[in-house]
Design an enzyme around this catalytic site. Sequence first.
Site, short mmCIF file in Angstrom:
data_model
loop_
_atom_site.label_atom_id
_atom_site.label_comp_id
_atom_site.label_asym_id
_atom_site.label_seq_id
_atom_site.Cartn_x
_atom_site.Cartn_y
_atom_site.Cartn_z
N GLU A 191 0.81 -1.22 0.00
CA GLU A 191 0.00 0.00 0.00
C GLU A 191 0.84 1.27 0.00
O GLU A 191 0.54 2.22 -0.73
CB GLU A 191 -0.93 0.01 1.22
CG GLU A 191 -1.76 1.29 1.30
CD GLU A 191 -2.69 1.35 2.48
OE1 GLU A 191 -3.56 2.23 2.49
OE2 GLU A 191 -2.56 0.50 3.38
N ASP A 208 -0.53 -5.09 3.15
CA ASP A 208 -0.97 -3.88 3.85
C ASP A 208 -0.22 -3.87 5.19
O ASP A 208 -0.51 -4.70 6.06
CB ASP A 208 -2.48 -3.89 4.09
CG ASP A 208 -3.00 -2.52 4.51
OD1 ASP A 208 -2.20 -1.73 5.06
OD2 ASP A 208 -4.19 -2.24 4.31
N ILE A 268 -0.15 -1.85 7.77
CA ILE A 268 -1.08 -1.64 8.88
C ILE A 268 -2.45 -1.42 8.27
O ILE A 268 -2.72 -0.38 7.69
CB ILE A 268 -0.73 -0.43 9.77
CG1 ILE A 268 0.68 -0.52 10.34
CG2 ILE A 268 -1.74 -0.32 10.92
CD1 ILE A 268 1.07 0.67 11.22
N ASP A 269 -3.31 -2.40 8.37
CA ASP A 269 -4.69 -2.22 7.92
C ASP A 269 -5.50 -1.74 9.13
O ASP A 269 -5.68 -2.48 10.09
CB ASP A 269 -5.28 -3.53 7.39
CG ASP A 269 -6.65 -3.29 6.76
OD1 ASP A 269 -6.71 -2.51 5.79
OD2 ASP A 269 -7.63 -3.86 7.24
N THR A 278 -5.05 2.01 9.93
CA THR A 278 -4.14 3.06 10.41
C THR A 278 -4.85 4.09 11.28
O THR A 278 -4.28 4.56 12.28
CB THR A 278 -3.44 3.75 9.22
OG1 THR A 278 -2.67 2.79 8.50
CG2 THR A 278 -2.51 4.86 9.70
N ASP A 326 -6.07 -4.55 0.89
CA ASP A 326 -7.00 -4.55 2.01
C ASP A 326 -7.62 -5.91 2.25
O ASP A 326 -8.05 -6.22 3.37
CB ASP A 326 -8.16 -3.56 1.75
CG ASP A 326 -7.70 -2.13 1.62
OD1 ASP A 326 -6.93 -1.68 2.48
OD2 ASP A 326 -8.13 -1.45 0.66
#
Length: 282
Positions: free
Chosen positions: A77, A104, A106-107, A109, A232
């Site tokens: 990402e 990702d 940190i999905d 954030t 995601d």
Amino acid sequence: MIEQNSSSIIGSKSFTAVAINCAAKAGEWIATKLGNYAQLEQKSSSQDLVTEVDKGSERLIRKLIATHFPTHAFLGEEGVTAGAAAAIEALDAVKDQEYVWIVDPIDGTTNFVHGFPFFCVSIALAHHGEVIVGVVYDPIKDELFVAEKGKGAYVHGKLMQVSKEADLNNSLIATGFPADTTHALPRNMKGLQHLIPQVRNVRVAGSAALHLAYVAAGRLSGFWEIGLNSWDMAAGVLLVKESGGTVTDVSGEPYHLGVRNVLASNGNIHVALQQQLQSADK
């Protein structure tokens, strides 16, 4: 946790083991930064955030993967400019590669920034466009969700199964509030308004990857969201499928990496849920 076979190993390095190791190391580091990030930036909107922790997590994962599989493509990402057009272009650029890691870092954030403990690391591996490994790691709860194509999905080392609800009115559904406030958010809100009277309740916790993992674990009956990107949901989609669930786009077409409007469920309620969302769109 998951038995290995020759199709999941290159040079005696298991794809799944590498994904787990990357997620665990990144997640452990992210947890130490909770409430302690230094820089906060907006991407496409005030709802679309990034910190130096997101970027550092992606660098860590990318470096570890490259150590084991230097010829594999990588789609993360934070390496892509904000916006749907850039995400579509980035996916298109790697779609013909044999192996692509889709990450990702940190999905969730926004949750991370506010100290709300619902975020994760999401790592998937696609082979010729089909996801074959999916790992979602929640560092706060220390929950590791793992799936390998054809071998089931696991949490805490135990086989997962989707929930048994057969009717919408007994179902707990999740969705998200898209960062695209012009197109995706209004469409998602129409679906939400239409569905709420039809289901037991709706949850919006702020991480698509974890919502999908919760569908796989039977904690949610279904999940949908408009305007997501491949990073995601690629890992979460495999978790749902390998737990016996169903994943399509919201129009009912089969899932593929280019899908942006996703619908996942325990399978029993899928048609009814999809029909209600289509009705809302009309």
